[in-house]
Design an enzyme around this catalytic site. Structure first.
Site, mmCIF file in Angstrom:
data_model
loop_
_atom_site.group_PDB
_atom_site.id
_atom_site.type_symbol
_atom_site.label_atom_id
_atom_site.label_comp_id
_atom_site.label_asym_id
_atom_site.label_seq_id
_atom_site.Cartn_x
_atom_site.Cartn_y
_atom_site.Cartn_z
ATOM 1 N N ARG A 1 11.955 -9.512 -14.444
ATOM 2 C CA ARG A 1 11.209 -8.387 -13.850
ATOM 3 C C ARG A 1 9.787 -8.876 -13.576
ATOM 4 O O ARG A 1 9.107 -9.364 -14.475
ATOM 5 C CB ARG A 1 11.195 -7.207 -14.818
ATOM 6 C CG ARG A 1 10.381 -6.002 -14.343
ATOM 7 C CD ARG A 1 10.998 -5.381 -13.098
ATOM 8 N NE ARG A 1 10.373 -4.109 -12.778
ATOM 9 C CZ ARG A 1 9.221 -3.968 -12.135
ATOM 10 N NH1 ARG A 1 8.525 -5.033 -11.772
ATOM 11 N NH2 ARG A 1 8.759 -2.762 -11.859
ATOM 12 N N ASP B 1 5.290 -3.139 -8.461
ATOM 13 C CA ASP B 1 6.419 -2.231 -8.276
ATOM 14 C C ASP B 1 6.702 -2.136 -6.788
ATOM 15 O O ASP B 1 5.808 -1.846 -5.992
ATOM 16 C CB ASP B 1 6.071 -0.850 -8.851
ATOM 17 C CG ASP B 1 7.187 0.159 -8.645
ATOM 18 O OD1 ASP B 1 8.363 -0.253 -8.695
ATOM 19 O OD2 ASP B 1 6.876 1.351 -8.440
#
Length: 337
Positions: free
Chosen positions: A151, A156
């Site tokens: 991740r 984002d």
């Protein structure tokens, strides 16, 4: 002359051995003396008092020798700290949660190696091989022969594979951009202080030929700065500066008004104004206003197919719904046939 040098070397070796094994040599000599005394007293039928004393001293010097041997210090590690971190998306098999517990794995102060036995190089980066681009901010890679989910830290991107959300604007663009970048060269993962989230995913800054992918996504307006949770804040200041520039230039996600929110991405809803209702016949001047069609504001077209379906093609710069996403060649005319 050569023989003298040889004698000196031999004498030095003997002295070194005597110094190093002094206690052992003394213990051996006393033990041998005790043994000979025991045999002598046994033959004469005398008491073995001296034998016991010699044996005791031999044992004492043996203990001294054993105590002088070096011992390896045990590795000491710091206690594991637990940090709460909010995450945005997980696979369908994983439970979606608003908060994510990130386990901060301590590093040994001497070796600087992560305690999960994942070696780091001198640049604090792990070499990795791409397996799959899952999303704009999520990858599958192979690290040290082991498959890992990664991740990207502090960024984002809009969703494309979220189990509870539809594909969001610029989500596919971010995913395709990542696929293009990771195909360019060698990949390295730079970890921050907290290494993993509770789903076991590595949290990393991804480098491709010494260019950071996290930064590039922000630079091209394909991601927002998000999930800022200490201690993983190494690059947060420069990330926010890059985002500020992309926003000022209305790049990517910043080209849609009110699309980027503090809690994620919110697609704009079409706002329709009610038609004007009159109770008497309009004058000539008012006639055009009375027959005015409902006005649609905050128009958003997902792609050129949506523009054509609405009969708005070609769409020009300044018209409702126009964005650079629809105008690939940048000539101010989008969705040209």
């Amino acid at each position: 002359m050569g023989r003298i040098v040889l004698y000196v070397i031999v004498a030095a070796l003997i002295i070194a051995l005597i110094v190093k094994f002094f206690y052992l040599l003394v213990a051996g000599a006393l033990g041998y003396w005790a043994y000979k005394q025991f045999k002598k007293n046994q033959a004469k039928g005398s008491k073995q008092t001296l034998t016991y004393i010699l044996g005791a001293f031999a044992g004492l010097f043996l203990i001294f020798f054993l105590g002088s041997l070096p011992s390896e210090p045990a590795n000491q590690t710091e206690p594991i700290a637990v940090v709460d971190m909010q995450e945005d998306s997980v696979s369908k098999s994983e439970t979606i949660s608003e908060t994510t517990d990130v386990i901060a794995t301590s590093k040994n102060s001497d070796s600087k190696e992560i305690q999960t036995q994942e070696p780091q190089n001198k640049n604090n980066r792990l070499s990795a091989t791409l397996i799959e681009v899952t999303d704009g901010d999520t990858l599958k890679v192979k690290v040290e022969g082991k498959e890992e989910k990664v991740r990207l830290l502090l960024v984002d991107t809009p969703e494309t594979v979220h189990p509870e959300k539809e594909e969001q604007p610029f989500g596919k663009d971010a995913s395709n951009f990542v696929k293009k970048q990771v195909a360019k060269g060698n990949m390295e993962l730079e970890l921050d202080v907290s290494e993993r989230d509770k789903y076991g995913r590595l949290l990393a800054y991804v480098w491709i030929d010494n260019k950071m992918l996290n930064e590039q996504l922000l630079e091209y307006g394909l991601a927002r700065v998000a999930y800022i949770y200490p201690p993983n804040t190494k690059y947060v200041d420069q990330f926010e500066e890059i985002q500020k520039q992309a926003r000022a230039q209305a790049k990517g996600i910043w080209s849609i008004e009110n699309y980027v929110q503090d809690n994620g991405f919110v697609e704009p809803k079409l706002e329709v104004k009610e038609p004007v209702v009159v109770t008497q016949a309009p004058s000539v001047e008012e006639h055009a206003e009375v027959k005015e069609e409902p006005v649609v504001t905050n128009v958003y077209y997902k792609n050129c197919d949506a523009v054509r379906a609405a009969g708005a093609d070609p769409i020009y710069a300044g018209e409702p719904g126009y964005s650079r996403k629809l105008d690939r060649d940048g000539d101010g005319i989008g969705c040209e046939r």
